[in-house]
Design a protein around this motif. Structure first.
Motif, PDB file in Angstrom:
ATOM      1  N   THR A 261     -28.830  71.118  15.414  1.00 30.24           N
ATOM      2  CA  THR A 261     -29.933  71.946  15.931  1.00 30.24           C
ATOM      3  C   THR A 261     -29.491  72.760  17.137  1.00 30.24           C
ATOM      4  O   THR A 261     -29.865  73.933  17.285  1.00 30.24           O
ATOM      5  CB  THR A 261     -31.127  71.050  16.307  1.00 30.24           C
ATOM      6  OG1 THR A 261     -31.550  70.321  15.152  1.00 30.24           O
ATOM      7  CG2 THR A 261     -32.299  71.878  16.831  1.00 30.24           C
ATOM      8  N   ALA A 262     -28.682  72.166  17.997  1.00 32.56           N
ATOM      9  CA  ALA A 262     -28.198  72.898  19.178  1.00 32.56           C
ATOM     10  C   ALA A 262     -27.376  74.108  18.772  1.00 32.56           C
ATOM     11  O   ALA A 262     -27.434  75.162  19.429  1.00 32.56           O
ATOM     12  CB  ALA A 262     -27.375  71.963  20.061  1.00 32.56           C
ATOM     13  N   VAL A 263     -26.619  73.994  17.690  1.00 29.81           N
ATOM     14  CA  VAL A 263     -25.780  75.109  17.251  1.00 29.81           C
ATOM     15  C   VAL A 263     -26.620  76.278  16.749  1.00 29.81           C
ATOM     16  O   VAL A 263     -26.268  77.446  16.955  1.00 29.81           O
ATOM     17  CB  VAL A 263     -24.792  74.632  16.162  1.00 29.81           C
ATOM     18  CG1 VAL A 263     -24.090  75.819  15.499  1.00 29.81           C
ATOM     19  CG2 VAL A 263     -23.757  73.693  16.768  1.00 29.81           C
TER      20      VAL A 263
ATOM     21  N   ARG B 179     -17.814  70.484  15.904  1.00 31.95           N
ATOM     22  CA  ARG B 179     -19.057  69.714  16.091  1.00 31.95           C
ATOM     23  C   ARG B 179     -19.910  69.737  14.826  1.00 31.95           C
ATOM     24  O   ARG B 179     -20.447  68.703  14.398  1.00 31.95           O
ATOM     25  CB  ARG B 179     -19.863  70.285  17.265  1.00 31.95           C
ATOM     26  CG  ARG B 179     -19.191  70.136  18.614  1.00 31.95           C
ATOM     27  CD  ARG B 179     -20.184  70.294  19.756  1.00 31.95           C
ATOM     28  NE  ARG B 179     -20.872  71.568  19.766  1.00 31.95           N
ATOM     29  CZ  ARG B 179     -20.425  72.673  20.336  1.00 31.95           C
ATOM     30  NH1 ARG B 179     -19.235  72.650  20.946  1.00 31.95           N
ATOM     31  NH2 ARG B 179     -21.121  73.790  20.333  1.00 31.95           N
TER      32      ARG B 179
ATOM     33  N   ALA C 109     -35.397  71.055  13.860  1.00 30.81           N
ATOM     34  CA  ALA C 109     -34.741  72.356  13.697  1.00 30.81           C
ATOM     35  C   ALA C 109     -35.647  73.319  12.959  1.00 30.81           C
ATOM     36  O   ALA C 109     -35.735  74.506  13.302  1.00 30.81           O
ATOM     37  CB  ALA C 109     -33.423  72.180  12.947  1.00 30.81           C
TER      38      ALA C 109
ATOM     39  N   ARG D 240     -29.792  76.915  17.632  1.00 34.11           N
ATOM     40  CA  ARG D 240     -30.937  77.186  18.502  1.00 34.11           C
ATOM     41  C   ARG D 240     -31.105  78.674  18.810  1.00 34.11           C
ATOM     42  O   ARG D 240     -32.220  79.215  18.778  1.00 34.11           O
ATOM     43  CB  ARG D 240     -30.789  76.385  19.810  1.00 34.11           C
ATOM     44  CG  ARG D 240     -31.951  76.547  20.777  1.00 34.11           C
ATOM     45  CD  ARG D 240     -31.790  75.632  21.977  1.00 34.11           C
ATOM     46  NE  ARG D 240     -31.703  74.236  21.579  1.00 34.11           N
ATOM     47  CZ  ARG D 240     -32.764  73.490  21.274  1.00 34.11           C
ATOM     48  NH1 ARG D 240     -33.977  74.009  21.340  1.00 34.11           N
ATOM     49  NH2 ARG D 240     -32.599  72.228  20.921  1.00 34.11           N
ATOM     50  N   ASP D 241     -30.011  79.364  19.107  1.00 31.53           N
ATOM     51  CA  ASP D 241     -30.118  80.776  19.502  1.00 31.53           C
ATOM     52  C   ASP D 241     -30.542  81.677  18.355  1.00 31.53           C
ATOM     53  O   ASP D 241     -30.903  82.836  18.579  1.00 31.53           O
ATOM     54  CB  ASP D 241     -28.789  81.260  20.074  1.00 31.53           C
ATOM     55  CG  ASP D 241     -28.507  80.693  21.455  1.00 31.53           C
ATOM     56  OD1 ASP D 241     -29.446  80.137  22.066  1.00 31.53           O
ATOM     57  OD2 ASP D 241     -27.359  80.794  21.914  1.00 31.53           O
TER      58      ASP D 241
ATOM     59  N   PRO E   1     -29.559  66.486  16.299  1.00 29.33           N
ATOM     60  CA  PRO E   1     -29.530  67.240  17.566  1.00 29.33           C
ATOM     61  C   PRO E   1     -28.294  68.123  17.716  1.00 29.33           C
ATOM     62  O   PRO E   1     -28.381  69.229  18.268  1.00 29.33           O
ATOM     63  CB  PRO E   1     -29.551  66.131  18.627  1.00 29.33           C
ATOM     64  CG  PRO E   1     -30.203  64.973  17.949  1.00 29.33           C
ATOM     65  CD  PRO E   1     -29.734  65.033  16.533  1.00 29.33           C
ATOM     66  N   VAL E   2     -27.141  67.649  17.235  1.00 26.93           N
ATOM     67  CA  VAL E   2     -25.920  68.458  17.327  1.00 26.93           C
ATOM     68  C   VAL E   2     -26.056  69.730  16.505  1.00 26.93           C
ATOM     69  O   VAL E   2     -25.755  70.845  16.969  1.00 26.93           O
ATOM     70  CB  VAL E   2     -24.701  67.637  16.844  1.00 26.93           C
ATOM     71  CG1 VAL E   2     -23.462  68.530  16.727  1.00 26.93           C
ATOM     72  CG2 VAL E   2     -24.427  66.486  17.804  1.00 26.93           C
TER      73      VAL E   2
END
Length: 658
Positions: A584-586, A562, A616, A588-589, A581-582
């Motif tokens: 940023t999701a990775v 991804r 992000a 996020r944690d 968004p892709v």
């Protein structure tokens, strides 16, 4: 002893490796006259019945009464080993979910408990200690166990067994229902906080800490006195701890959580015992590997150990300076003073103190590391690792050196001085793995490694070495244009690694057709992986015809795929609506302190995107202030991971600012 053993359908029971039909034979061997064979049999039982834990097998339930009979028999040579295995099983039975617990374990344990309590009266203290350990580890309620433990405590005169009983009393009193004697036990334990023996006070702190987590910090002076006293060796004779100073340091450090360095600073005070000083540095490493804030307090103490009489102490101290790297540059002179220290560790690789000092200077980007590195590049024997190694994150700091190419990887500022030695070496090295590692380092250095091109050209004609050379040339870029015809011939040969040859050809000559064709074919056949996606990103707008496929791959189940598909899509089309968004999701944690290796490239891609990656950046603004190190590896690599991801976050914050 063997009544009922043949009535068990062992073949119908299971252990970690299948049918349990060999278990009765192993049990009988444990009672045999040959101590060595009995030890082998008990080790095999441990492997079959427990292995790495995670469940209680049916064979363990069936073997339990026979293991306790072996433990009770004076003529059995490995009685303690039987009880150690029972302790491991009993503890695991209290941890696993019900679906991983054999249905016969609970009733079998209930029947076995009286036999176990009787072992508290065994003539041998080591058996009494082992029995107390089992009783402390099991999950039986305190009301069933405390009367026997209290009676044993009142009669016991062996010092190590008394320590074991204190720990067992503390564990058992916490297991409800504790019964009428629960309060009596806690009164006893609180009274022992002021016992005349330092190890007894330490045992009481350990026993009470689960219900009073602040107790170890409040009794820190008593704790430090105990762990630094020669009597700490008494713990070697216990069943549950079985270690001396270094292990007791670590065991006790688990009671004092968080970044407060007070316990470690106390350990780092001067001490005549080498093991104490080594243990203190082990604790310093463990604390520094987890937290950033203790650095200021601990760094002067580390430097103070650089002239220690023990080589292991000097090695560990300067190795920690290497881990801290940029944070320790003010002490580069002290590290440099150890470059000629040839004292070696007692490890298999026999790393020297001087090599650790060399590594420290390399991490500080200090040019004084260069002469020694040039000697190592030329092939001088060393204790540096033979290849790249990764270690898990644990409470311990893994002490060791990197491979030589890893030590070189961050020294591109000194390429001009290092390249002559590297060029000489890659022309003669016969170790393919080392050659690929060195060439990977040249690729990481990029254009500053251009002077290596003539030597790399010589490697391109050899089927054994050309892929290493192509990797380096791809990183060097246009400065390697002389390699164009040789690389193109490798592309046209239609052999393995054609994509690598085509990629290197694009990087040195700027002609994308060959690599576009090969990578496009892999995309169509759906066999492309994230390294190839990274190459597509490097092609920029030339990869735009593959945008639809890349957009689909941004939803892949693999996070690496991804990330690199999103980056390639952005690089090819400028699309931020689907890619940010892709990515940023990775990451996020990361805002909550979780680090995974895939987050670093994602972060760097977001920084390249710039202002469009502002969501992000807003999510991660608090990351630089986090004290806990961001890492997925142990050892030195955890420190560099923390540095790299923080640097990438700062780049993102700067790039996304208006």
């Amino acid at each position: 002893m063997w009544v009922g053993v043949d009535a068990v359908d062992w073949a119908g029971l299971k252990h970690n490796y299948g049918s349990a039909e060999e278990i009765p034979g192993l049990l009988r061997r444990c009672a045999g006259p040959d101590p060595d064979d009995a030890d082998d049999a008990s080790s095999e039982l441990l492997n079959l019945l427990f292995h790495q834990g995670g469940w209680i097998c049916s064979a363990a339930s069936a073997a339990l009464p026979f293991m306790l009979r072996l433990a009770a028999a004076p003529q059995v040579p490995n009685r303690c080993a039987m009880l150690e295995l029972v302790a491991m099983l009993a503890a695991e039975a209290g941890r696993v979910e019900a679906r991983f617990l054999d249905p016969g374990w609970a009733s079998g344990w209930e029947r076995a408990l009286p036999e176990l309590l009787r072992l508290l009266d065994d003539p041998k203290p080591e058996i009494r200690r082992a029995a107390a350990d089992v009783l402390g580890a099991c999950n039986s309620p305190g009301e069933l166990i405390l009367p026997g433990l209290i009676r044993s405590w009142e009669a016991e005169d062996d010092p190590a067994t008394r320590l074991e009983l204190v720990l067992a009393l503390g564990h058992a009193a916490l297991r409800a229902p504790a019964g009428a004697r629960g309060a009596e036990v806690f009164d006893l334990l609180h009274g022992l906080l002021d016992a005349p023996q330092s190890q007894m006070r330490l045992a009481a702190v350990h026993a009470l800490a689960p219900i009073d987590p602040g107790l170890p910090a409040r009794r820190l002076d008593d704790v430090l006195v105990a762990v630094r006293d020669p009597s700490v060796e008494l713990w070697r004779h216990t069943s549950s701890v079985q270690t001396g100073a270094l292990g007791v340091h670590h065991w006790t450090s688990e009671l004092i959580t968080g970044p407060d360095p007070s316990f470690t600073l106390g350990l780092l005070a001067d001490h005549h015992d080498d093991e104490q000083r080594i243990g203190a540095l082990a604790q310093a490493g463990g604390l520094l590997s987890k937290w950033r804030s203790p650095t200021a307090a601990l760094l002067p103490r580390l430097v103070g150990r650089l002239d220690d009489p023990a080589p292991e102490v000097r090695f560990r101290a300067v190795e920690l300076l290497a881990c801290l790297g940029p944070e320790a540059t003010t002490h580069a002179d002290e590290a440099a003073s150890l470059l000629t220290d040839g004292a070696v560790r007692t490890t298999r690789r026999r790393e020297s103190v001087g090599e650790a000092a060399l590594w420290a200077l390399a991490r500080m980007n200090d040019p004084r590391c260069l002469p020694s590195l040039i000697e190592l590049i030329a092939g001088a024997p060393s204790g540096f690792a033979s290849n790249s190694a990764h270690y898990p994150v644990t409470d311990w700091h893994h002490v060791g050196l990197p491979s030589l190419p890893e030590a070189l990887s961050r020294l591109s500022d000194h390429a001009e001085l290092l390249l002559p030695a590297i060029c000489d070496r890659i022309g003669t090295v016969t170790d393919d793995r080392l050659l690929h590692q060195i060439c990977k380092t040249l690729a990481e250095w990029g254009p500053v490694a251009e002077k290596a091109v003539p030597r790399l050209l010589g490697l391109l004609g050899d089927d054994r070495t050309w892929t290493a050379a192509a990797t380096a040339l791809a990183g060097i870029g246009r400065g390697g244009a002389e390699a164009g015809s040789l690389l193109l011939s490798r592309v046209r040969a239609d052999g393995p690694n054609g994509e690598l040859a085509a990629w290197a050809y694009w990087r040195v000559c700027g002609e994308p057709e060959a690599v576009l064709e090969l990578l496009g074919c892999s995309l169509v056949k759906q066999r492309i992986r994230h390294p190839e996606l990274r190459k597509l990103a490097g092609l920029g707008a030339y990869a735009a015809p593959h945008a639809d496929r890349l957009r689909t791959m941004t939803a892949d189940t693999d996070p690496w795929t991804r990330v690199e598909a999103a980056h390639a899509l952005w690089a090819a089309t400028g699309d931020t609506e689907n890619t940010v968004p892709v990515l940023t999701a990775v990451v996020r944690d990361l805002a909550e302190g979780t680090y995974l290796p895939v987050m670093l490239p994602a972060m760097r891609h977001l920084a390249r995107i710039g202002q469009a990656a502002r969501p992000a950046a807003d999510l991660l603004r608090g990351v630089p202030a986090r004290d806990r190190r961001l890492r997925s590896d142990g050892g030195w690599r955890g420190f560099t991971q923390d540095e790299d991801i923080r640097s990438a976050v700062q780049e993102l914050l700067s790039a996304s600012s208006p």
